[in-house]
Design a protein around this motif. Structure first.
Motif, PDB file in Angstrom:
ATOM      1  N   LEU A  19       0.838  -1.206   0.000  1.00 52.88           N
ATOM      2  CA  LEU A  19       0.000   0.000   0.000  1.00 52.88           C
ATOM      3  C   LEU A  19       0.869   1.250   0.000  1.00 52.88           C
ATOM      4  O   LEU A  19       1.943   1.264   0.613  1.00 52.88           O
ATOM      5  N   PRO A  20       0.424   2.312  -0.666  1.00 53.96           N
ATOM      6  CA  PRO A  20       1.230   3.537  -0.714  1.00 53.96           C
ATOM      7  C   PRO A  20       1.448   4.160   0.665  1.00 53.96           C
ATOM      8  O   PRO A  20       2.517   4.667   0.953  1.00 53.96           O
ATOM      9  N   VAL A  21       0.436   4.114   1.516  1.00 52.31           N
ATOM     10  CA  VAL A  21       0.509   4.641   2.880  1.00 52.31           C
ATOM     11  C   VAL A  21      -0.290   3.701   3.762  1.00 52.31           C
ATOM     12  O   VAL A  21      -1.465   3.456   3.499  1.00 52.31           O
ATOM     13  N   SER A  22       0.321   3.166   4.805  1.00 52.15           N
ATOM     14  CA  SER A  22      -0.408   2.276   5.714  1.00 52.15           C
ATOM     15  C   SER A  22      -1.154   3.094   6.753  1.00 52.15           C
ATOM     16  O   SER A  22      -0.779   4.218   7.070  1.00 52.15           O
ATOM     17  N   GLY A  23      -2.218   2.506   7.287  1.00 55.81           N
ATOM     18  CA  GLY A  23      -2.947   3.135   8.377  1.00 55.81           C
ATOM     19  C   GLY A  23      -4.240   3.824   7.997  1.00 55.81           C
ATOM     20  O   GLY A  23      -4.959   4.305   8.858  1.00 55.81           O
ATOM     21  N   GLU A  24      -4.565   3.873   6.712  1.00 57.85           N
ATOM     22  CA  GLU A  24      -5.834   4.465   6.292  1.00 57.85           C
ATOM     23  C   GLU A  24      -6.945   3.422   6.422  1.00 57.85           C
ATOM     24  O   GLU A  24      -6.686   2.230   6.504  1.00 57.85           O
ATOM     25  N   ARG A  25      -8.198   3.865   6.407  1.00 58.11           N
ATOM     26  CA  ARG A  25      -9.342   2.943   6.481  1.00 58.11           C
ATOM     27  C   ARG A  25      -9.942   2.650   5.109  1.00 58.11           C
ATOM     28  O   ARG A  25     -10.818   1.807   4.985  1.00 58.11           O
ATOM     29  N   GLU A  26      -9.498   3.376   4.080  1.00 61.17           N
ATOM     30  CA  GLU A  26      -9.958   3.092   2.724  1.00 61.17           C
ATOM     31  C   GLU A  26      -8.925   3.539   1.699  1.00 61.17           C
ATOM     32  O   GLU A  26      -8.177   4.490   1.920  1.00 61.17           O
ATOM     33  N   TYR A  27      -8.891   2.781   0.598  1.00 59.38           N
ATOM     34  CA  TYR A  27      -7.994   3.054  -0.531  1.00 59.38           C
ATOM     35  C   TYR A  27      -8.806   2.886  -1.801  1.00 59.38           C
ATOM     36  O   TYR A  27      -9.716   2.049  -1.852  1.00 59.38           O
ATOM     37  N   PHE A  28      -8.467   3.635  -2.843  1.00 58.31           N
ATOM     38  CA  PHE A  28      -9.218   3.596  -4.099  1.00 58.31           C
ATOM     39  C   PHE A  28      -8.346   3.098  -5.238  1.00 58.31           C
ATOM     40  O   PHE A  28      -7.168   3.466  -5.331  1.00 58.31           O
ATOM     41  N   PHE A  29      -8.963   2.261  -6.121  1.00 61.38           N
ATOM     42  CA  PHE A  29      -8.266   1.681  -7.268  1.00 61.38           C
ATOM     43  C   PHE A  29      -9.200   1.698  -8.472  1.00 61.38           C
ATOM     44  O   PHE A  29     -10.408   1.585  -8.332  1.00 61.38           O
ATOM     45  N   SER A  30      -8.615   1.796  -9.660  1.00 63.39           N
ATOM     46  CA  SER A  30      -9.394   1.741 -10.898  1.00 63.39           C
ATOM     47  C   SER A  30      -9.547   0.318 -11.413  1.00 63.39           C
ATOM     48  O   SER A  30     -10.460   0.042 -12.177  1.00 63.39           O
ATOM     49  N   ASP A  31      -8.663  -0.579 -11.006  1.00 60.32           N
ATOM     50  CA  ASP A  31      -8.646  -1.947 -11.503  1.00 60.32           C
ATOM     51  C   ASP A  31      -9.128  -2.925 -10.437  1.00 60.32           C
ATOM     52  O   ASP A  31      -8.601  -2.938  -9.315  1.00 60.32           O
ATOM     53  N   ARG A  32     -10.126  -3.733 -10.782  1.00 59.20           N
ATOM     54  CA  ARG A  32     -10.714  -4.679  -9.822  1.00 59.20           C
ATOM     55  C   ARG A  32      -9.697  -5.697  -9.323  1.00 59.20           C
ATOM     56  O   ARG A  32      -9.596  -5.957  -8.126  1.00 59.20           O
ATOM     57  N   SER A  33      -8.936  -6.296 -10.237  1.00 56.95           N
ATOM     58  CA  SER A  33      -7.993  -7.341  -9.827  1.00 56.95           C
ATOM     59  C   SER A  33      -6.896  -6.772  -8.926  1.00 56.95           C
ATOM     60  O   SER A  33      -6.469  -7.437  -7.976  1.00 56.95           O
ATOM     61  N   LEU A  34      -6.468  -5.560  -9.183  1.00 56.78           N
ATOM     62  CA  LEU A  34      -5.468  -4.929  -8.325  1.00 56.78           C
ATOM     63  C   LEU A  34      -6.048  -4.650  -6.943  1.00 56.78           C
ATOM     64  O   LEU A  34      -5.390  -4.901  -5.924  1.00 56.78           O
ATOM     65  N   ALA A  35      -7.266  -4.160  -6.884  1.00 58.12           N
ATOM     66  CA  ALA A  35      -7.908  -3.886  -5.597  1.00 58.12           C
ATOM     67  C   ALA A  35      -8.062  -5.162  -4.777  1.00 58.12           C
ATOM     68  O   ALA A  35      -7.774  -5.182  -3.578  1.00 58.12           O
ATOM     69  N   VAL A  36      -8.493  -6.244  -5.412  1.00 56.63           N
ATOM     70  CA  VAL A  36      -8.666  -7.522  -4.700  1.00 56.63           C
ATOM     71  C   VAL A  36      -7.317  -8.051  -4.227  1.00 56.63           C
ATOM     72  O   VAL A  36      -7.182  -8.509  -3.088  1.00 56.63           O
ATOM     73  N   ALA A  37      -6.297  -7.986  -5.082  1.00 57.46           N
ATOM     74  CA  ALA A  37      -4.966  -8.462  -4.693  1.00 57.46           C
ATOM     75  C   ALA A  37      -4.418  -7.664  -3.515  1.00 57.46           C
ATOM     76  O   ALA A  37      -3.853  -8.234  -2.571  1.00 57.46           O
ATOM     77  N   MET A  38      -4.578  -6.357  -3.550  1.00 56.75           N
ATOM     78  CA  MET A  38      -4.093  -5.512  -2.456  1.00 56.75           C
ATOM     79  C   MET A  38      -4.834  -5.814  -1.156  1.00 56.75           C
ATOM     80  O   MET A  38      -4.225  -5.874  -0.092  1.00 56.75           O
ATOM     81  N   ALA A  39      -6.136  -6.019  -1.244  1.00 51.04           N
ATOM     82  CA  ALA A  39      -6.920  -6.349  -0.048  1.00 51.04           C
ATOM     83  C   ALA A  39      -6.500  -7.710   0.513  1.00 51.04           C
ATOM     84  O   ALA A  39      -6.375  -7.881   1.732  1.00 51.04           O
TER      85      ALA A  39
END
Length: 77
Positions: A19-39
């Motif tokens: 993650l670019p910055v840890s400690g946030e409660r939400e992050y935004f992504f344009s790509d579904r597969s990237l968002a799922v992988a990061m989660a």
């Protein structure tokens, strides 16, 4: 630039090496597969809380990493 379509969210702060910055409660992504992988690669602080990926336009939960119950065996890892 288009609005991000996917949001990673949790009720607790999210941490992860990728993650670019840890400690946030939400992050935004344009790509579904990237968002799922990061989660999938992330954890919450404190550990074991639920992390979700939401499709922002529809509000649909597309991925859920369930909260895990804390056990003594997990403490030993």
């Amino acid at each position: 630039m288009a609005c991000p379509d996917y949001r990673i969210e949790s009720t607790h702060p999210i941490a992860g090496r990728l993650l670019p910055v840890s400690g946030e409660r939400e992050y935004f992504f344009s790509d579904r597969s990237l968002a799922v992988a990061m989660a999938a690669k992330s954890v919450t602080l404190p550990c074991g809380q639920e992390i979700r990926v939401i499709h922002v336009p529809t509000g649909e939960i597309v991925f859920r990493k369930e909260a895990s119950p804390r056990t003594e065996a997990a403490d030993e890892l």
